[in-house]
Motif scaffolding. Structure first.
Motif, PDB file in Angstrom:
ATOM      1  N   TRP A   1       0.789  -1.226   0.000  1.00 22.85           N
ATOM      2  CA  TRP A   1       0.000   0.000   0.000  1.00 22.85           C
ATOM      3  C   TRP A   1       0.821   1.277   0.000  1.00 22.85           C
ATOM      4  O   TRP A   1       0.283   2.361  -0.280  1.00 22.85           O
ATOM      5  CB  TRP A   1      -0.940   0.010   1.206  1.00 22.85           C
ATOM      6  N   ASP A   2       2.100   1.216   0.315  1.00 19.52           N
ATOM      7  CA  ASP A   2       2.885   2.442   0.481  1.00 19.52           C
ATOM      8  C   ASP A   2       2.939   3.287  -0.787  1.00 19.52           C
ATOM      9  O   ASP A   2       2.752   4.502  -0.742  1.00 19.52           O
ATOM     10  CB  ASP A   2       4.295   2.115   0.977  1.00 19.52           C
ATOM     11  N   SER A   3       3.174   2.660  -1.922  1.00 18.46           N
ATOM     12  CA  SER A   3       3.239   3.428  -3.166  1.00 18.46           C
ATOM     13  C   SER A   3       1.880   4.020  -3.525  1.00 18.46           C
ATOM     14  O   SER A   3       1.799   5.133  -4.057  1.00 18.46           O
ATOM     15  CB  SER A   3       3.766   2.567  -4.317  1.00 18.46           C
ATOM     16  N   VAL A   4       0.809   3.314  -3.202  1.00 18.28           N
ATOM     17  CA  VAL A   4      -0.542   3.821  -3.468  1.00 18.28           C
ATOM     18  C   VAL A   4      -0.803   5.069  -2.615  1.00 18.28           C
ATOM     19  O   VAL A   4      -1.346   6.061  -3.094  1.00 18.28           O
ATOM     20  CB  VAL A   4      -1.602   2.728  -3.194  1.00 18.28           C
ATOM     21  N   VAL A   5      -0.397   5.026  -1.362  1.00 16.70           N
ATOM     22  CA  VAL A   5      -0.574   6.172  -0.469  1.00 16.70           C
ATOM     23  C   VAL A   5       0.248   7.356  -0.965  1.00 16.70           C
ATOM     24  O   VAL A   5      -0.257   8.482  -1.036  1.00 16.70           O
ATOM     25  CB  VAL A   5      -0.208   5.801   0.989  1.00 16.70           C
ATOM     26  N   VAL A   6       1.488   7.127  -1.341  1.00 17.06           N
ATOM     27  CA  VAL A   6       2.338   8.203  -1.852  1.00 17.06           C
ATOM     28  C   VAL A   6       1.714   8.824  -3.099  1.00 17.06           C
ATOM     29  O   VAL A   6       1.608  10.056  -3.212  1.00 17.06           O
ATOM     30  CB  VAL A   6       3.773   7.695  -2.157  1.00 17.06           C
ATOM     31  N   PHE A   7       1.306   8.004  -4.025  1.00 18.76           N
ATOM     32  CA  PHE A   7       0.731   8.509  -5.275  1.00 18.76           C
ATOM     33  C   PHE A   7      -0.554   9.294  -5.014  1.00 18.76           C
ATOM     34  O   PHE A   7      -0.787  10.350  -5.608  1.00 18.76           O
ATOM     35  CB  PHE A   7       0.467   7.348  -6.242  1.00 18.76           C
ATOM     36  N   THR A   8      -1.385   8.815  -4.098  1.00 15.04           N
ATOM     37  CA  THR A   8      -2.638   9.496  -3.788  1.00 15.04           C
ATOM     38  C   THR A   8      -2.386  10.819  -3.083  1.00 15.04           C
ATOM     39  O   THR A   8      -3.047  11.822  -3.378  1.00 15.04           O
ATOM     40  CB  THR A   8      -3.552   8.583  -2.944  1.00 15.04           C
ATOM     41  N   LEU A   9      -1.425  10.852  -2.165  1.00 10.77           N
ATOM     42  CA  LEU A   9      -1.077  12.122  -1.514  1.00 10.77           C
ATOM     43  C   LEU A   9      -0.525  13.130  -2.518  1.00 10.77           C
ATOM     44  O   LEU A   9      -0.786  14.333  -2.406  1.00 10.77           O
ATOM     45  CB  LEU A   9      -0.075  11.899  -0.379  1.00 10.77           C
ATOM     46  N   ALA A  10       0.207  12.648  -3.505  1.00 11.34           N
ATOM     47  CA  ALA A  10       0.724  13.548  -4.543  1.00 11.34           C
ATOM     48  C   ALA A  10      -0.428  14.160  -5.332  1.00 11.34           C
ATOM     49  O   ALA A  10      -0.388  15.328  -5.715  1.00 11.34           O
ATOM     50  CB  ALA A  10       1.665  12.800  -5.476  1.00 11.34           C
ATOM     51  N   GLU A  11      -1.455  13.372  -5.551  1.00 12.95           N
ATOM     52  CA  GLU A  11      -2.616  13.833  -6.298  1.00 12.95           C
ATOM     53  C   GLU A  11      -3.472  14.809  -5.495  1.00 12.95           C
ATOM     54  O   GLU A  11      -3.948  15.807  -6.022  1.00 12.95           O
ATOM     55  CB  GLU A  11      -3.452  12.608  -6.679  1.00 12.95           C
ATOM     56  N   LEU A  12      -3.645  14.530  -4.194  1.00 11.44           N
ATOM     57  CA  LEU A  12      -4.566  15.307  -3.368  1.00 11.44           C
ATOM     58  C   LEU A  12      -3.926  16.453  -2.591  1.00 11.44           C
ATOM     59  O   LEU A  12      -4.614  17.386  -2.206  1.00 11.44           O
ATOM     60  CB  LEU A  12      -5.273  14.386  -2.361  1.00 11.44           C
ATOM     61  N   GLY A  13      -2.640  16.343  -2.304  1.00 10.73           N
ATOM     62  CA  GLY A  13      -2.023  17.309  -1.398  1.00 10.73           C
ATOM     63  C   GLY A  13      -2.340  16.929   0.040  1.00 10.73           C
ATOM     64  O   GLY A  13      -2.764  15.804   0.312  1.00 10.73           O
ATOM     65  N   PRO A  14      -2.152  17.856   0.995  1.00  9.57           N
ATOM     66  CA  PRO A  14      -2.418  17.530   2.402  1.00  9.57           C
ATOM     67  C   PRO A  14      -3.832  16.969   2.574  1.00  9.57           C
ATOM     68  O   PRO A  14      -4.807  17.556   2.102  1.00  9.57           O
ATOM     69  CB  PRO A  14      -2.279  18.880   3.110  1.00  9.57           C
ATOM     70  N   THR A  15      -3.907  15.815   3.225  1.00 10.43           N
ATOM     71  CA  THR A  15      -5.177  15.080   3.274  1.00 10.43           C
ATOM     72  C   THR A  15      -5.367  14.412   4.623  1.00 10.43           C
ATOM     73  O   THR A  15      -4.422  13.886   5.211  1.00 10.43           O
ATOM     74  CB  THR A  15      -5.192  13.995   2.176  1.00 10.43           C
ATOM     75  N   ARG A  16      -6.607  14.394   5.069  1.00  9.32           N
ATOM     76  CA  ARG A  16      -6.969  13.682   6.291  1.00  9.32           C
ATOM     77  C   ARG A  16      -7.062  12.190   5.979  1.00  9.32           C
ATOM     78  O   ARG A  16      -7.394  11.799   4.856  1.00  9.32           O
ATOM     79  CB  ARG A  16      -8.297  14.208   6.816  1.00  9.32           C
ATOM     80  N   PRO A  17      -6.766  11.348   6.983  1.00  7.02           N
ATOM     81  CA  PRO A  17      -6.774   9.904   6.753  1.00  7.02           C
ATOM     82  C   PRO A  17      -8.094   9.368   6.184  1.00  7.02           C
ATOM     83  O   PRO A  17      -8.093   8.513   5.300  1.00  7.02           O
ATOM     84  CB  PRO A  17      -6.484   9.313   8.129  1.00  7.02           C
ATOM     85  N   ARG A  18      -9.224   9.858   6.679  1.00  6.18           N
ATOM     86  CA  ARG A  18     -10.521   9.367   6.199  1.00  6.18           C
ATOM     87  C   ARG A  18     -10.694   9.642   4.707  1.00  6.18           C
ATOM     88  O   ARG A  18     -11.115   8.775   3.944  1.00  6.18           O
ATOM     89  CB  ARG A  18     -11.653  10.023   6.993  1.00  6.18           C
ATOM     90  N   VAL A  19     -10.326  10.841   4.283  1.00 12.48           N
ATOM     91  CA  VAL A  19     -10.428  11.204   2.863  1.00 12.48           C
ATOM     92  C   VAL A  19      -9.468  10.353   2.034  1.00 12.48           C
ATOM     93  O   VAL A  19      -9.810   9.882   0.949  1.00 12.48           O
ATOM     94  CB  VAL A  19     -10.159  12.714   2.671  1.00 12.48           C
ATOM     95  N   LEU A  20      -8.282  10.157   2.564  1.00  7.40           N
ATOM     96  CA  LEU A  20      -7.282   9.335   1.879  1.00  7.40           C
ATOM     97  C   LEU A  20      -7.805   7.910   1.684  1.00  7.40           C
ATOM     98  O   LEU A  20      -7.726   7.354   0.584  1.00  7.40           O
ATOM     99  CB  LEU A  20      -5.998   9.340   2.705  1.00  7.40           C
ATOM    100  N   ALA A  21      -8.387   7.331   2.731  1.00  7.73           N
ATOM    101  CA  ALA A  21      -8.929   5.965   2.647  1.00  7.73           C
ATOM    102  C   ALA A  21     -10.061   5.887   1.630  1.00  7.73           C
ATOM    103  O   ALA A  21     -10.142   4.928   0.855  1.00  7.73           O
ATOM    104  CB  ALA A  21      -9.406   5.505   4.024  1.00  7.73           C
ATOM    105  N   GLU A  22     -10.930   6.899   1.622  1.00  7.80           N
ATOM    106  CA  GLU A  22     -12.041   6.912   0.668  1.00  7.80           C
ATOM    107  C   GLU A  22     -11.531   6.986  -0.766  1.00  7.80           C
ATOM    108  O   GLU A  22     -12.041   6.312  -1.655  1.00  7.80           O
ATOM    109  CB  GLU A  22     -12.963   8.097   0.947  1.00  7.80           C
ATOM    110  N   ARG A  23     -10.529   7.807  -0.977  1.00  6.16           N
ATOM    111  CA  ARG A  23      -9.987   7.985  -2.334  1.00  6.16           C
ATOM    112  C   ARG A  23      -9.268   6.728  -2.822  1.00  6.16           C
ATOM    113  O   ARG A  23      -9.383   6.347  -3.974  1.00  6.16           O
ATOM    114  CB  ARG A  23      -9.050   9.192  -2.350  1.00  6.16           C
ATOM    115  N   ILE A  24      -8.534   6.086  -1.916  1.00 14.59           N
ATOM    116  CA  ILE A  24      -7.797   4.867  -2.284  1.00 14.59           C
ATOM    117  C   ILE A  24      -8.773   3.720  -2.512  1.00 14.59           C
ATOM    118  O   ILE A  24      -8.685   3.010  -3.511  1.00 14.59           O
ATOM    119  CB  ILE A  24      -6.760   4.498  -1.199  1.00 14.59           C
ATOM    120  N   GLY A  25      -9.676   3.500  -1.587  1.00 11.60           N
ATOM    121  CA  GLY A  25     -10.622   2.393  -1.683  1.00 11.60           C
ATOM    122  C   GLY A  25      -9.957   1.064  -1.385  1.00 11.60           C
ATOM    123  O   GLY A  25      -8.807   0.837  -1.766  1.00 11.60           O
TER     124      GLY A  25
END
Length: 114
Positions: free
Chosen positions: A19-43
């Motif tokens: 999951w680490d690369s998925v989290v990095v890529f998603t944070l790059a897309e979203l910018g500063p993000t709360r964990p709940r939003v990050l989890a929703e976006r990743i799925g």
């Protein structure tokens, strides 16, 4: 210097978890993000797995955790300079996977059957 000491291994090791690369890529897309939003976006990622990934990435200096003195408490995560610098190589690896993924999957299937 031995091949086992190659510093390029660091990049692969810090993103070796599923999951680490998925989290990095998603944070790059979203910018500063709360964990709940990050989890929703990743799925498909549970809260514990996401928390573990964020802690690993933070320990490796790729993610920065920010706490806000609010009620209720708020936390968000963002990439550090080192984390953001991984996006270009990750895109290159993605392009490699698009070009060679079918051949790799076919070889794996042959190996399982063989």
């Amino acid at each position: 210097m031995y091949t086992a000491d190659c510093r390029a291994r660091i990049a692969f090791e810090v993103l070796a978890n599923r999951w680490d690369s998925v989290v990095v890529f998603t944070l790059a897309e979203l910018g500063p993000t709360r964990p709940r939003v990050l989890a929703e976006r990743i799925g498909g990622i549970g809260p514990k797995v996401l928390n573990d990934a964020l802690r690993r990435l933070e320990c490796n200096g790729l993610v920065q955790r920010r706490r806000y003195a609010e009620a209720p408490p708020r936390v968000d995560y963002e990439l550090t300079e080192a984390g953001a610098a991984l996006i270009e190589p990750m895109r290159a690896m993605g392009a490699w996977a698009v070009q060679h993924g079918d051949a790799v999957l076919a070889a794996q299937e042959r190996s399982v059957r063989g």
